[in-house]
Scaffold this motif. Structure first.
Motif, PDB file in Angstrom:
ATOM      1  N   LEU A  17      66.142  -0.973  47.975  1.00  0.00           N
ATOM      2  CA  LEU A  17      67.438  -1.649  47.853  1.00  0.00           C
ATOM      3  C   LEU A  17      68.296  -1.014  46.760  1.00  0.00           C
ATOM      4  O   LEU A  17      69.521  -0.874  46.915  1.00  0.00           O
ATOM      5  N   PHE A  22      55.215 -11.476  51.586  1.00  0.00           N
ATOM      6  CA  PHE A  22      56.116 -10.880  52.574  1.00  0.00           C
ATOM      7  C   PHE A  22      55.817 -11.457  53.951  1.00  0.00           C
ATOM      8  O   PHE A  22      54.692 -11.314  54.440  1.00  0.00           O
ATOM      9  N   LYS A  80      59.007  -6.522  38.334  1.00  0.00           N
ATOM     10  CA  LYS A  80      58.361  -6.591  39.644  1.00  0.00           C
ATOM     11  C   LYS A  80      57.258  -5.534  39.698  1.00  0.00           C
ATOM     12  O   LYS A  80      57.480  -4.364  39.352  1.00  0.00           O
ATOM     13  N   ASN A  86      64.336  -4.021  45.034  1.00  0.00           N
ATOM     14  CA  ASN A  86      63.149  -3.164  45.140  1.00  0.00           C
ATOM     15  C   ASN A  86      63.668  -1.727  45.146  1.00  0.00           C
ATOM     16  O   ASN A  86      64.890  -1.508  45.227  1.00  0.00           O
ATOM     17  N   ARG A 114      57.500  -8.609  57.501  1.00  0.00           N
ATOM     18  CA  ARG A 114      56.744  -7.396  57.832  1.00  0.00           C
ATOM     19  C   ARG A 114      55.460  -7.726  58.592  1.00  0.00           C
ATOM     20  O   ARG A 114      54.958  -6.898  59.352  1.00  0.00           O
ATOM     21  N   ARG A 141      63.719 -12.720  57.395  1.00  0.00           N
ATOM     22  CA  ARG A 141      64.544 -12.048  58.408  1.00  0.00           C
ATOM     23  C   ARG A 141      65.603 -12.950  59.035  1.00  0.00           C
ATOM     24  O   ARG A 141      66.548 -12.471  59.639  1.00  0.00           O
ATOM     25  N   ASP A 186      68.311 -10.970  48.128  1.00  0.00           N
ATOM     26  CA  ASP A 186      67.480  -9.763  48.151  1.00  0.00           C
ATOM     27  C   ASP A 186      68.406  -8.567  48.381  1.00  0.00           C
ATOM     28  O   ASP A 186      68.688  -8.212  49.528  1.00  0.00           O
ATOM     29  N   THR A 203      66.447 -10.505  43.864  1.00  0.00           N
ATOM     30  CA  THR A 203      65.318  -9.578  43.900  1.00  0.00           C
ATOM     31  C   THR A 203      65.833  -8.214  44.346  1.00  0.00           C
ATOM     32  O   THR A 203      66.652  -8.120  45.261  1.00  0.00           O
ATOM     33  N   ALA A 214      59.237 -13.692  50.678  1.00  0.00           N
ATOM     34  CA  ALA A 214      60.047 -12.469  50.737  1.00  0.00           C
ATOM     35  C   ALA A 214      59.974 -11.887  52.138  1.00  0.00           C
ATOM     36  O   ALA A 214      59.234 -12.376  52.993  1.00  0.00           O
ATOM     37  N   SER A 215      60.772 -10.839  52.338  1.00  0.00           N
ATOM     38  CA  SER A 215      60.847 -10.208  53.659  1.00  0.00           C
ATOM     39  C   SER A 215      61.276 -11.254  54.696  1.00  0.00           C
ATOM     40  O   SER A 215      60.712 -11.353  55.781  1.00  0.00           O
TER      41      SER A 215
HETATM   42  C1  E4P Z   1      61.219  -8.779  48.208  1.00  0.00           C
HETATM   43  O1  E4P Z   1      61.346  -8.911  47.029  1.00  0.00           O
HETATM   44  C2  E4P Z   1      61.538  -7.564  48.949  1.00  0.00           C
HETATM   45  O2  E4P Z   1      62.553  -6.882  48.271  1.00  0.00           O
HETATM   46  C3  E4P Z   1      62.057  -7.824  50.332  1.00  0.00           C
HETATM   47  O3  E4P Z   1      62.063  -9.183  50.642  1.00  0.00           O
HETATM   48  C4  E4P Z   1      61.520  -6.923  51.376  1.00  0.00           C
HETATM   49  O4  E4P Z   1      62.091  -7.265  52.606  1.00  0.00           O
HETATM   50  P1  E4P Z   1      62.008  -6.328  53.891  1.00  0.00           P
HETATM   51  O5  E4P Z   1      60.656  -6.490  54.492  1.00  0.00           O
HETATM   52  O6  E4P Z   1      63.085  -6.858  54.798  1.00  0.00           O
HETATM   53  O7  E4P Z   1      62.261  -4.929  53.425  1.00  0.00           O
END
Ligand code: E4P
Length: 218
Positions: free
Chosen positions: A31, A130, A84, A28, A133, A167, A6, A26, A164-165
């Motif tokens: 990023l 996600f 996306k 966004n 978050r 940590r 990511d 991935t 996703a997201s």
């Molecule tokens: C997924 O595609 C997102 O780009 C990403 O996982 C968001 O992660 P974050 O909550 O750490 O910003």
């Protein structure tokens, strides 16, 4: 389970690609902005660095017509690009259109099972649930992943569930336990998957014993 990185940073992609375990990347808007290069330039460089990977690049419009134009443009850049799309009403409509045209999609900002249902019915290639978050708000982000995997399997939807997201490595463990198809994570988390203090201590001991005995391979 597929492992995606990511990031929008090319050097990070190259590093992970060298390990031979990277299935995709991935990005966004945040990023890509952090990476400090143009969008198309960034995405194409990532496509080159991961030749067989699925590379997600996100639309930024929020109305259907402009989203469709952006998606068509982005998808034309490289065959491995996955468009996306955020889980909003015009986004779901866009995913249906793109699915009919054979364009792969990654539906992003999915937090609930009902959102995941809409993405699956629209024909999303990936559903990005996600987790971090939600955990940040003292929820259980993995709950929706578990439910979404069950839904996809019970009803035979073709979408892959993408965690996703992420940590920390425990999220990766939980993604595996849920039967998720993909996990995407920052480079730091991917590097942490290698680590165990017993591995480091064990290797140190092996090498000391070998060297003390004066052994060689060649
Ligand atoms: C997924 O595609 C997102 O780009 C990403 O996982 C968001 O992660 P974050 O909550 O750490 O910003």
């Amino acid at each position: 389970m597929k492992l995606f990185l990511d990031t929008g940073i090319l050097d990070e992609v190259k590093q992970a690609a060298e390990w031979g375990i990277l299935d995709g990347v991935t990005t966004n808007p945040t990023l890509v902005a952090k990476a400090g290069r143009g969008f198309k330039e960034t995405v194409l460089a990532i496509c080159d660095a991961v030749p067989n990977g699925a590379i997600s690049a996100e639309v930024v419009a929020t109305d259907y017509d402009t989203m469709l134009k952006e998606a068509t443009e982005i998808a034309s850049w490289h065959p491995n690009i996955v468009v996306k799309v955020p889980l909003i009403e015009p986004g779901v409509r866009l995913v249906s259109t793109l699915a009919d045209r054979g364009v792969k999609t990654n539906v992003t900002l999915v937090f609930t099972l009902t959102q995941a249902l809409l993405a699956a019915k629209a024909g999303a290639t990936f559903i990005s649930n996600f987790v971090g978050r939600v955990d940040d708000l003292s929820g259980d982000g993995m709950e929706a992943v578990r439910d979404t995997v069950n839904m996809v399997e019970n009803y035979g939807y073709e979408s892959q569930v993408l965690v996703a997201s992420v940590r920390h490595p425990l999220h990766v463990v939980q993604a595996l336990q849920c039967g998720a198809h993909v996990a995407t994570m920052p480079l730091g988390v991917m590097k942490a998957l290698f680590k165990h203090s017993l591995t480091d201590a064990g290797l140190k001991r092996f090498l000391e014993d070998w060297n003390n005995a004066g052994l060689t391979i060649f």
